[in-house]
Design a protein around this motif. Sequence first.
Motif, PDB file in Angstrom:
ATOM      1  N   ALA A  69       0.820  -1.203   0.000  1.00 35.93           N
ATOM      2  CA  ALA A  69       0.000   0.000   0.000  1.00 35.93           C
ATOM      3  C   ALA A  69       0.859   1.260   0.000  1.00 35.93           C
ATOM      4  O   ALA A  69       0.575   2.225  -0.729  1.00 35.93           O
ATOM      5  N   ALA A  70       1.922   1.262   0.816  1.00 31.88           N
ATOM      6  CA  ALA A  70       2.754   2.458   0.924  1.00 31.88           C
ATOM      7  C   ALA A  70       3.594   2.670  -0.327  1.00 31.88           C
ATOM      8  O   ALA A  70       3.648   3.774  -0.873  1.00 31.88           O
ATOM      9  N   ASP A  71       4.267   1.610  -0.800  1.00 29.51           N
ATOM     10  CA  ASP A  71       5.132   1.758  -1.971  1.00 29.51           C
ATOM     11  C   ASP A  71       4.340   2.103  -3.217  1.00 29.51           C
ATOM     12  O   ASP A  71       4.804   2.845  -4.081  1.00 29.51           O
ATOM     13  N   GLY A  72       3.145   1.520  -3.335  1.00 30.55           N
ATOM     14  CA  GLY A  72       2.351   1.736  -4.540  1.00 30.55           C
ATOM     15  C   GLY A  72       1.369   2.880  -4.442  1.00 30.55           C
ATOM     16  O   GLY A  72       0.717   3.201  -5.433  1.00 30.55           O
ATOM     17  N   ASP A  73       1.229   3.491  -3.244  1.00 34.91           N
ATOM     18  CA  ASP A  73       0.262   4.549  -3.013  1.00 34.91           C
ATOM     19  C   ASP A  73      -1.122   4.111  -3.488  1.00 34.91           C
ATOM     20  O   ASP A  73      -1.792   4.767  -4.286  1.00 34.91           O
ATOM     21  N   LEU A  74      -1.534   2.938  -2.986  1.00 35.72           N
ATOM     22  CA  LEU A  74      -2.840   2.412  -3.349  1.00 35.72           C
ATOM     23  C   LEU A  74      -3.483   1.733  -2.145  1.00 35.72           C
ATOM     24  O   LEU A  74      -2.889   1.626  -1.072  1.00 35.72           O
ATOM     25  N   VAL A  75      -4.705   1.282  -2.321  1.00 34.54           N
ATOM     26  CA  VAL A  75      -5.465   0.625  -1.255  1.00 34.54           C
ATOM     27  C   VAL A  75      -5.345  -0.883  -1.429  1.00 34.54           C
ATOM     28  O   VAL A  75      -5.505  -1.397  -2.543  1.00 34.54           O
ATOM     29  N   VAL A  76      -5.065  -1.596  -0.339  1.00 34.02           N
ATOM     30  CA  VAL A  76      -4.972  -3.059  -0.380  1.00 34.02           C
ATOM     31  C   VAL A  76      -6.013  -3.655   0.556  1.00 34.02           C
ATOM     32  O   VAL A  76      -6.172  -3.204   1.703  1.00 34.02           O
ATOM     33  N   VAL A  77      -6.717  -4.652   0.061  1.00 34.99           N
ATOM     34  CA  VAL A  77      -7.721  -5.384   0.832  1.00 34.99           C
ATOM     35  C   VAL A  77      -7.297  -6.844   0.894  1.00 34.99           C
ATOM     36  O   VAL A  77      -6.881  -7.421  -0.115  1.00 34.99           O
ATOM     37  N   THR A  78      -7.370  -7.452   2.077  1.00 37.50           N
ATOM     38  CA  THR A  78      -7.174  -8.897   2.209  1.00 37.50           C
ATOM     39  C   THR A  78      -8.444  -9.479   2.823  1.00 37.50           C
ATOM     40  O   THR A  78      -9.215  -8.781   3.490  1.00 37.50           O
ATOM     41  N   LEU A  79      -8.668 -10.768   2.607  1.00 37.48           N
ATOM     42  CA  LEU A  79      -9.951 -11.348   2.999  1.00 37.48           C
ATOM     43  C   LEU A  79      -9.804 -12.795   3.445  1.00 37.48           C
ATOM     44  O   LEU A  79      -8.857 -13.486   3.084  1.00 37.48           O
ATOM     45  N   ASN A  80     -10.777 -13.231   4.230  1.00 31.74           N
ATOM     46  CA  ASN A  80     -10.942 -14.640   4.571  1.00 31.74           C
ATOM     47  C   ASN A  80     -11.998 -15.262   3.670  1.00 31.74           C
ATOM     48  O   ASN A  80     -12.875 -14.560   3.142  1.00 31.74           O
ATOM     49  N   TYR A  81     -11.947 -16.568   3.531  1.00 32.72           N
ATOM     50  CA  TYR A  81     -13.001 -17.308   2.836  1.00 32.72           C
ATOM     51  C   TYR A  81     -13.048 -18.717   3.411  1.00 32.72           C
ATOM     52  O   TYR A  81     -12.082 -19.191   3.990  1.00 32.72           O
ATOM     53  N   ARG A  82     -14.189 -19.375   3.280  1.00 30.85           N
ATOM     54  CA  ARG A  82     -14.335 -20.712   3.841  1.00 30.85           C
ATOM     55  C   ARG A  82     -13.402 -21.703   3.153  1.00 30.85           C
ATOM     56  O   ARG A  82     -13.201 -21.648   1.934  1.00 30.85           O
ATOM     57  N   LEU A  83     -12.877 -22.621   3.934  1.00 30.88           N
ATOM     58  CA  LEU A  83     -11.858 -23.558   3.491  1.00 30.88           C
ATOM     59  C   LEU A  83     -12.323 -25.000   3.703  1.00 30.88           C
ATOM     60  O   LEU A  83     -13.305 -25.253   4.401  1.00 30.88           O
ATOM     61  N   GLY A  84     -11.567 -25.934   3.115  1.00 32.51           N
ATOM     62  CA  GLY A  84     -11.814 -27.344   3.369  1.00 32.51           C
ATOM     63  C   GLY A  84     -13.245 -27.747   3.079  1.00 32.51           C
ATOM     64  O   GLY A  84     -13.858 -27.308   2.111  1.00 32.51           O
ATOM     65  N   MET A  85     -13.809 -28.606   3.949  1.00 32.63           N
ATOM     66  CA  MET A  85     -15.170 -29.066   3.724  1.00 32.63           C
ATOM     67  C   MET A  85     -16.182 -27.939   3.808  1.00 32.63           C
ATOM     68  O   MET A  85     -17.189 -27.951   3.095  1.00 32.63           O
ATOM     69  N   GLU A  86     -15.939 -26.955   4.687  1.00 29.81           N
ATOM     70  CA  GLU A  86     -16.880 -25.836   4.791  1.00 29.81           C
ATOM     71  C   GLU A  86     -17.002 -25.085   3.465  1.00 29.81           C
ATOM     72  O   GLU A  86     -18.093 -24.650   3.092  1.00 29.81           O
ATOM     73  N   GLY A  87     -15.884 -24.951   2.757  1.00 30.55           N
ATOM     74  CA  GLY A  87     -15.884 -24.102   1.572  1.00 30.55           C
ATOM     75  C   GLY A  87     -15.865 -24.803   0.237  1.00 30.55           C
ATOM     76  O   GLY A  87     -16.300 -24.219  -0.765  1.00 30.55           O
ATOM     77  N   PHE A  88     -15.364 -26.057   0.193  1.00 31.12           N
ATOM     78  CA  PHE A  88     -15.128 -26.652  -1.123  1.00 31.12           C
ATOM     79  C   PHE A  88     -15.632 -28.079  -1.304  1.00 31.12           C
ATOM     80  O   PHE A  88     -15.713 -28.540  -2.431  1.00 31.12           O
ATOM     81  N   ALA A  89     -15.973 -28.786  -0.244  1.00 32.03           N
ATOM     82  CA  ALA A  89     -16.426 -30.165  -0.415  1.00 32.03           C
ATOM     83  C   ALA A  89     -17.801 -30.213  -1.066  1.00 32.03           C
ATOM     84  O   ALA A  89     -18.647 -29.335  -0.848  1.00 32.03           O
ATOM     85  N   HIS A  90     -18.037 -31.268  -1.839  1.00 33.56           N
ATOM     86  CA  HIS A  90     -19.369 -31.503  -2.401  1.00 33.56           C
ATOM     87  C   HIS A  90     -20.290 -31.967  -1.277  1.00 33.56           C
ATOM     88  O   HIS A  90     -20.047 -33.001  -0.636  1.00 33.56           O
ATOM     89  N   ILE A  91     -21.348 -31.195  -1.038  1.00 29.79           N
ATOM     90  CA  ILE A  91     -22.329 -31.524  -0.006  1.00 29.79           C
ATOM     91  C   ILE A  91     -23.704 -31.364  -0.633  1.00 29.79           C
ATOM     92  O   ILE A  91     -24.060 -30.278  -1.113  1.00 29.79           O
ATOM     93  N   GLU A  92     -24.463 -32.434  -0.640  1.00 24.09           N
ATOM     94  CA  GLU A  92     -25.788 -32.396  -1.252  1.00 24.09           C
ATOM     95  C   GLU A  92     -26.684 -31.403  -0.519  1.00 24.09           C
ATOM     96  O   GLU A  92     -26.752 -31.389   0.702  1.00 24.09           O
ATOM     97  N   GLY A  93     -27.353 -30.555  -1.295  1.00 32.29           N
ATOM     98  CA  GLY A  93     -28.209 -29.532  -0.720  1.00 32.29           C
ATOM     99  C   GLY A  93     -27.510 -28.211  -0.501  1.00 32.29           C
ATOM    100  O   GLY A  93     -28.147 -27.244  -0.063  1.00 32.29           O
ATOM    101  N   ALA A  94     -26.203 -28.148  -0.794  1.00 31.13           N
ATOM    102  CA  ALA A  94     -25.427 -26.917  -0.633  1.00 31.13           C
ATOM    103  C   ALA A  94     -24.866 -26.488  -1.981  1.00 31.13           C
ATOM    104  O   ALA A  94     -24.584 -27.333  -2.834  1.00 31.13           O
ATOM    105  N   PRO A  95     -24.703 -25.196  -2.199  1.00 28.33           N
ATOM    106  CA  PRO A  95     -24.080 -24.767  -3.453  1.00 28.33           C
ATOM    107  C   PRO A  95     -22.625 -25.217  -3.512  1.00 28.33           C
ATOM    108  O   PRO A  95     -21.960 -25.339  -2.481  1.00 28.33           O
ATOM    109  N   ALA A  96     -22.145 -25.473  -4.702  1.00 24.82           N
ATOM    110  CA  ALA A  96     -20.730 -25.807  -4.887  1.00 24.82           C
ATOM    111  C   ALA A  96     -19.885 -24.552  -4.701  1.00 24.82           C
ATOM    112  O   ALA A  96     -20.379 -23.424  -4.762  1.00 24.82           O
TER     113      ALA A  96
END
Length: 513
Positions: free
Chosen positions: A133-160
């Motif tokens: 952010a400082a060197d580039g004089d810009l805005v930086v955003v970082t984020l969390n996202y669901r991982l493992g079975m919560e975020g990526f496993a195939h679960i019937e009735g849940a979106p992929a």
Amino acid sequence: MTIPGPAESVEPVVRTSSGAVRGRREGGLAVFRGIPFAQPPVGNARFAAPRRPRPWDGVRDAYAFGPPPPQDPGAAGTAGPPDVPGGDDWMTVNVWTPDPDPAAHRPVMVWIHGGSYKLGHSGNPAYDARRIAADGDLVVVTLNYRLGMEGFAHIEGAPANRGLLDQVAALVWVQENIAAFGGDPEQVTVFGESAGAGSVASLLAMPRAAGLFRRAVAQSVPGTFLSAELAADLGTALAAEVGLRPTVADLSGLAPDRLVEAGQALAPKMPGDVARWGRLAPTGNPFAPVVDGEILPVAPWQALASGAARDVELLVGHNRDENRLFTLMAGELGEIGEDRASAALRLYAPGGEAAYRAAFPDASANDLYERVQTDWLFAMPSLHLAEAHLAAGGRAHVYELTWPAPAHGGALGACHVLDVPLLFGTFRAGLALLQFGGAEPSEEALALSSGFRTAWTAFARTGDPGWPAYDTRQRLVRVFDADPTVAPYPEEASRRLWEGHEFTALPPVGREV
């Protein structure tokens, strides 16, 4: 809007669409941590698409990173700091900005962390974005996202691809709110490494992500995308580890750490079962984006070749010796013999074992093992993503990192994740501890690190990182080494071996080749 204070020393307060947040001034930047971009995915929101955050009254302190999503503890050095708060408010973003002035209109970079789609979070000190952010004089955003079975496993009735949907929700939050932090929502660049780069590639292919960013940086794109059939089989195997079926009804009452244990139980069984899991088996990782036909309609290479992201400018590349990090972590660095090399070549080489041996006649068994796995998992998927983009009239810049990590006498080479400490300038955090040995970075390393940030931030600002766009005639790329150069793509032998190979979703059981 920004709520002004009477003096520079006053902690910055910004009003978001859900409520006001108070950050801190750190080293000339305003920093906000742990801002919700979606509701906690628990209770009746478990395994559902992300939901908009609940609004709050008053001013919310944004001083601390949000808690990490449930995850595999992973390798030493990949976890976040021990003082990160617990809880289920996993869906948070963090913002570094030179000045939260709505009139500033600075370019925005949104970081998506890696970690095999099963570990990592934005509070890892390796992703401290202050230098970018400082060197580039810009805005930086970082984020969390669901991982493992919560975020990526195939679960019937849940979106992929729930983890990818979380990323889309974070990008929607950026569109709605980043102007108040001094950013320009029309100049958003997504960037990520490893699973983060696979996520970036997925976002390029996802209709739901269209229009949410203008540029994309993909560092070491993994070639592992799952067919719906293979994902369903993996989901069944994962649920079986806890004695249940892969359905929302069965799994929603199970504590998240029990689902983490399911992934941990299946992973070590996979390498010994190539007959069932095919090319995915040696990775020991049951998680990857799923080409489900809806959220991710086709694999990124097919999507880009058909023009899905033609108007998005792309920067993509890889490290020369990606796989060496994994052999080091397995305690096998430099120790792979002929049997293991032959098995890897038979499994991965597109022209067969003989073709690789002919292309690299002086390579040792160990080097062939490293080369074919680097090529299959990261190098060629990254190069082919650029070429697919070009095929549809898109513009891409390509790089390769060839500078060797200084630890272990240089034996790691330019291994996987080495680009992360170089980009962020975080040499004593995360896996950089393995690559730099905890030592002070040399002047050479600092210069290379500055070069990475200069290129990435220039690309975010203008679409030009400082070297020519890639084409299939000259194939010019930036080679990041002690003396960075622009040269024809260095891995020509590998490129020729993989020419014509099509990266697609990994097929279901019984149809692997």
